[in-house]
Design a protein around this motif. Structure first.
Motif, PDB file in Angstrom:
ATOM      1  N   THR A  53       0.820  -1.220   0.000  1.00  0.00           N
ATOM      2  CA  THR A  53       0.000   0.000   0.000  1.00  0.00           C
ATOM      3  C   THR A  53       0.848   1.262   0.000  1.00  0.00           C
ATOM      4  O   THR A  53       0.314   2.376  -0.088  1.00  0.00           O
ATOM      5  CB  THR A  53      -0.929   0.029   1.228  1.00  0.00           C
ATOM      6  N   ALA A  54       2.174   1.139   0.116  1.00  0.00           N
ATOM      7  CA  ALA A  54       3.076   2.293   0.116  1.00  0.00           C
ATOM      8  C   ALA A  54       3.447   2.631  -1.326  1.00  0.00           C
ATOM      9  O   ALA A  54       2.771   2.232  -2.270  1.00  0.00           O
ATOM     10  CB  ALA A  54       4.303   1.997   0.966  1.00  0.00           C
ATOM     11  N   GLY A  55       4.524   3.362  -1.475  1.00  0.00           N
ATOM     12  CA  GLY A  55       4.990   3.714  -2.820  1.00  0.00           C
ATOM     13  C   GLY A  55       4.748   5.157  -3.189  1.00  0.00           C
ATOM     14  O   GLY A  55       5.005   5.560  -4.325  1.00  0.00           O
ATOM     15  N   TYR A  56       4.256   5.985  -2.263  1.00  0.00           N
ATOM     16  CA  TYR A  56       4.081   7.413  -2.532  1.00  0.00           C
ATOM     17  C   TYR A  56       4.842   8.228  -1.495  1.00  0.00           C
ATOM     18  O   TYR A  56       5.309   7.695  -0.479  1.00  0.00           O
ATOM     19  CB  TYR A  56       2.605   7.803  -2.573  1.00  0.00           C
ATOM     20  N   ALA A  57       4.949   9.547  -1.743  1.00  0.00           N
ATOM     21  CA  ALA A  57       5.713  10.427  -0.853  1.00  0.00           C
ATOM     22  C   ALA A  57       4.886  10.728   0.395  1.00  0.00           C
ATOM     23  O   ALA A  57       3.934  11.507   0.352  1.00  0.00           O
ATOM     24  CB  ALA A  57       6.080  11.715  -1.580  1.00  0.00           C
ATOM     25  N   LYS A  58       5.279  10.131   1.491  1.00  0.00           N
ATOM     26  CA  LYS A  58       4.500  10.278   2.722  1.00  0.00           C
ATOM     27  C   LYS A  58       4.543  11.698   3.270  1.00  0.00           C
ATOM     28  O   LYS A  58       3.589  12.147   3.924  1.00  0.00           O
ATOM     29  CB  LYS A  58       5.014   9.289   3.766  1.00  0.00           C
ATOM     30  N   THR A  59       5.625  12.417   3.014  1.00  0.00           N
ATOM     31  CA  THR A  59       5.700  13.782   3.531  1.00  0.00           C
ATOM     32  C   THR A  59       4.633  14.678   2.900  1.00  0.00           C
ATOM     33  O   THR A  59       4.132  15.597   3.551  1.00  0.00           O
ATOM     34  CB  THR A  59       7.084  14.391   3.273  1.00  0.00           C
ATOM     35  N   VAL A  79      -1.280  20.492  -7.481  1.00  0.00           N
ATOM     36  CA  VAL A  79      -0.874  19.464  -8.447  1.00  0.00           C
ATOM     37  C   VAL A  79       0.512  18.977  -8.049  1.00  0.00           C
ATOM     38  O   VAL A  79       1.449  19.772  -7.968  1.00  0.00           O
ATOM     39  CB  VAL A  79      -0.853  20.011  -9.882  1.00  0.00           C
ATOM     40  N   ALA A  80       0.645  17.680  -7.797  1.00  0.00           N
ATOM     41  CA  ALA A  80       1.932  17.141  -7.344  1.00  0.00           C
ATOM     42  C   ALA A  80       2.125  15.738  -7.890  1.00  0.00           C
ATOM     43  O   ALA A  80       1.161  14.977  -8.060  1.00  0.00           O
ATOM     44  CB  ALA A  80       2.004  17.124  -5.811  1.00  0.00           C
ATOM     45  N   ASN A  81       3.379  15.392  -8.147  1.00  0.00           N
ATOM     46  CA  ASN A  81       3.695  14.035  -8.604  1.00  0.00           C
ATOM     47  C   ASN A  81       4.045  13.119  -7.435  1.00  0.00           C
ATOM     48  O   ASN A  81       4.703  12.096  -7.606  1.00  0.00           O
ATOM     49  CB  ASN A  81       4.828  14.050  -9.628  1.00  0.00           C
ATOM     50  N   ALA A  82       3.575  13.482  -6.236  1.00  0.00           N
ATOM     51  CA  ALA A  82       3.913  12.736  -5.026  1.00  0.00           C
ATOM     52  C   ALA A  82       3.340  11.322  -5.028  1.00  0.00           C
ATOM     53  O   ALA A  82       3.675  10.517  -4.146  1.00  0.00           O
ATOM     54  CB  ALA A  82       3.410  13.499  -3.795  1.00  0.00           C
ATOM     55  N   GLY A  83       2.475  10.991  -5.994  1.00  0.00           N
ATOM     56  CA  GLY A  83       1.917   9.640  -6.057  1.00  0.00           C
ATOM     57  C   GLY A  83       2.946   8.575  -6.332  1.00  0.00           C
ATOM     58  O   GLY A  83       2.721   7.396  -6.018  1.00  0.00           O
ATOM     59  N   GLY A  84       4.074   8.952  -6.927  1.00  0.00           N
ATOM     60  CA  GLY A  84       5.158   7.997  -7.139  1.00  0.00           C
ATOM     61  C   GLY A  84       4.708   6.742  -7.849  1.00  0.00           C
ATOM     62  O   GLY A  84       4.217   6.775  -8.986  1.00  0.00           O
ATOM     63  N   LEU A  85       4.832   5.601  -7.176  1.00  0.00           N
ATOM     64  CA  LEU A  85       4.441   4.313  -7.738  1.00  0.00           C
ATOM     65  C   LEU A  85       3.000   3.948  -7.399  1.00  0.00           C
ATOM     66  O   LEU A  85       2.506   2.913  -7.853  1.00  0.00           O
ATOM     67  CB  LEU A  85       5.371   3.211  -7.212  1.00  0.00           C
ATOM     68  N   VAL A 145      -2.983  14.317  -8.033  1.00  0.00           N
ATOM     69  CA  VAL A 145      -1.702  13.667  -7.766  1.00  0.00           C
ATOM     70  C   VAL A 145      -1.403  12.702  -8.907  1.00  0.00           C
ATOM     71  O   VAL A 145      -2.302  12.081  -9.467  1.00  0.00           O
ATOM     72  CB  VAL A 145      -1.695  12.936  -6.406  1.00  0.00           C
ATOM     73  N   THR A 146      -0.139  12.620  -9.238  1.00  0.00           N
ATOM     74  CA  THR A 146       0.281  11.792 -10.361  1.00  0.00           C
ATOM     75  C   THR A 146       1.401  10.864  -9.928  1.00  0.00           C
ATOM     76  O   THR A 146       1.972  11.002  -8.850  1.00  0.00           O
ATOM     77  CB  THR A 146       0.805  12.661 -11.524  1.00  0.00           C
TER      78      THR A 146
END
Length: 599
Positions: A53-59, A79-85, A145-146
């Motif tokens: 369930t992880a894989g994104y920027a927790k901060t 708008v942020a790309n913090a979604g990561g994987l 988020v992307t």
């Protein structure tokens, strides 16, 4: 009609309170955050191995505990790309947070960048453009988020939505790409890491503010920052960021190919730099794919050599370690002696040099006890004054970043709207890269993107063809004309940095070094003096590597790419400076003959 876009993050781990600063410090329409880098994707991939369930920027999620309310009060989209994987997972977490805070925040996300990972690849992500972001904003999203989009897509997406640009309005899109590239690294555009920091009051740079771009409907922009914040925005800081991690005149991306040789920068006021004149061309038919995989295991030890006979001490311990490793030698053994010592030093630390040993191997046991035992067992049996900065541990895994390319039409770029509707985002209809020597025919711009009708059922991913190893390239541009050289005259041997700025960075295993000057007379000298051969002479570590020079006359700049100097990329830590952050500063410190009239 102006669209004000601010940035609050240049990397995963950037200043935590920047979100609050940007939302409360001045007028904004959109706040962006760039959290992803090549190394970050590997870190997130390892996180997800432990927790699916992880894989994104927790901060980012923590920043939104306050940021969602501030943005709602001020009508600012985020708008942020913090979604990561895992952008869907981050979107769900944000919905839960909004509900907990009692906010009506509408959350959307963009997906489709993650491709099937095979052959030991931990994560494979295509770099998407901004059209999916634009579709989410058009559907009323307050937060988008992307996953892996290009850094500039965080700006091109909101610009497409706000101004209604069509996918073939290349000049406008190229202007937004350039503005997005300036914003993406946060305070690097406002005086952070700036070569000419000594030319200004040092208090200016203690806490630089984050940048803001005021975008206009024609694609031009003004780069600035919130009133009262630290830092500096001038032609130099913007030039430095434009040269960061780029190469030649063409800057290809999924939305458009921006022509960096057409960028015009003008200081139009204190902390205000106008960007205009940017021309664009069609995007390439392929998307870049970042491949992150585990490369093996590494360990290191740093021996401290103090006082006299530094070279002899280094040779003794090197011979001893090499003997100990001979029976099961790791695949890679790398030594580096840093002569940080000074003669007749007044402190022990300044009397000491550092000998660094790094070993790598596919087998964890080959870098663990093998090195630990070899190093520690020498404590009473090696050079006088033997000690290390820290005892070597068991070794740790390291990553490798590689790039490949896939047809854009084969990547399932999808906008997932606030109500859950999934909208497929089509690849560019025209990618007219012609045969060499022919003239491309670009279709007339259209007024708005044509998205297919929304569908409620999930869109299945297509079967992906094998990635190709190189992008589909546009024809070569003619070499730009150089200015007339300066007349001959007296010269003085000084560091290049006396007149030239530089900024360097990494792209996989390659590095780029952007070098620029501030006056036309300095440009007349630099354009002829700093050749590829001269760079090889000044930076001997480039010997045997492919070095390419790109000329950008409007920026009074040269951009050099050095292929392979970073080995297998930042995560492999092949060099002392694994991201080439200081490669440009090394070049600036090297001496050459400079006309006295310029000094």
């Amino acid at each position: 009609m102006v669209l004000r876009i601010g940035n609050a993050s240049g990397f995963y781990g950037d200043r935590f309170d920047a979100v609050r600063e940007m939302l409360t410090g001045g007028e904004l329409d959109v706040l962006t955050g760039d959290y992803l880098a090549e190394l970050t994707m590997l870190i997130l991939g390892r996180d997800q191995l432990k927790d699916p369930t992880a894989g994104y920027a927790k901060t980012f999620l923590r920043q939104m505990e306050e940021g969602l309310g501030l943005a709602h009060e001020r009508g600012v989209r985020i708008v942020a790309n913090a979604g990561g994987l895992n952008p869907a997972g981050l979107a769900d977490a944000l919905r839960g947070l909004a509900a907990k805070l009692g906010l009506p925040t509408r959350i959307a996300h963009v997906e489709g960048d993650r491709l099937p990972a095979v052959d030991g690849v931990l994560a494979a992500n295509a770099y998407l453009g901004g059209a999916g972001i634009a579709a989410c904003l058009a559907a009323g999203a307050d937060v988008v988020v992307t996953g892996r989009v290009t850094d500039a897509a965080l700006v091109t997406g909101p610009a497409q939505w706000h101004f209604g640009w069509g996918p073939e309005e290349y000049d406008r899109l190229a202007g937004a790409v350039v503005a997005g590239h300036v914003l993406e690294c946060g305070t690097q555009a406002t005086g952070g890491n700036y070569a000419f920091f000594r030319d200004h009051d040092p208090t200016v740079f203690r806490r630089p503010g984050f940048p803001v771009a005021e975008l206009h409907a024609d694609g031009s922009a003004v780069i600035t920052k919130h009133p009262g914040t630290g830092g500096l925005v001038d032609v130099g800081t913007v030039t430095a960021q434009l040269l960061y991690e780029t190469a030649g005149a063409r800057y290809p991306g999924p939305d458009v190919t921006a022509r960096l040789d057409t960028v015009r920068l003008t200081q139009v006021g204190p902390d205000r730099v106008r960007i205009d004149g940017v021309r664009g061309e069609a995007p390439p038919p392929t998307l870049k794919v970042g491949l992150s995989r585990l490369g093996g295991f590494r360990n290191e030890v740093v021996f401290v050599l103090t006082g006299l006979d530094i070279e002899a001490k280094a040779q003794l311990v090197r011979d001893q370690i090499e003997d100990a490793l001979a029976t099961a030698r790791p695949r890679e053994v790398r030594w580096e002696l840093a002569r940080t010592d000074r003669p007749d030093a007044s402190t022990e630390e300044t009397a000491s040099a550092l000998l660094r040993l790094v070993i790598r191997d596919p087998r964890p046991e080959a870098v663990g006890r093998a090195l630990t035992g070899a190093a520690i067992e020498l404590a009473l049996a090696s050079y006088p004054g033997f000690h290390v900065t820290a005892p070597p541990g068991r070794g740790s895994p390291y990553g490798v970043f590689e790039t490949a390319y896939v047809p854009a039409s084969e990547v399932p770029h999808t906008a997932v709207l606030p109500d859950g509707t999934r909208v497929p985002v089509p690849a560019p209809a025209h990618t007219p890269y012609p045969a060499p020597g022919s003239t491309p025919e670009f279709p007339a711009p259209v007024s708005a993107p044509e998205l297919p009708a929304p569908v409620s059922a999930p869109v299945s991913a297509p079967e992906f063809p094998a990635p190709v190893s190189a992008p589909v390239s546009a024809p070569e541009l003619p070499a730009p004309g150089l200015p007339d050289p300066l007349p001959e005259g007296p010269v003085r041997r000084v560091p290049l940095g006396r007149i030239a700025g530089a900024r360097s960075g990494d792209k996989g295993g390659d590095a780029n070094i952007g070098v620029w000057v501030r006056t036309d007379e300095e440009w007349r000298w630099l354009a002829h003096a700093l050749t590829v051969d001269k760079v090889r002479e000044l930076l001997p570590e480039t010997a045997g590597l492919a070095v390419t020079r790109h000329v950008l006359p409007r920026l009074r700049a040269l951009n050099f790419t050095v292929a392979g100097i970073l080995g297998e990329g930042v995560a492999s830590q092949a060099r002392f400076d694994p991201q080439a952050k200081a490669l440009g500063e090394w070049l600036r410190s090297r001496e050459l003959d400079v006309p006295e009239d310029l000094l």
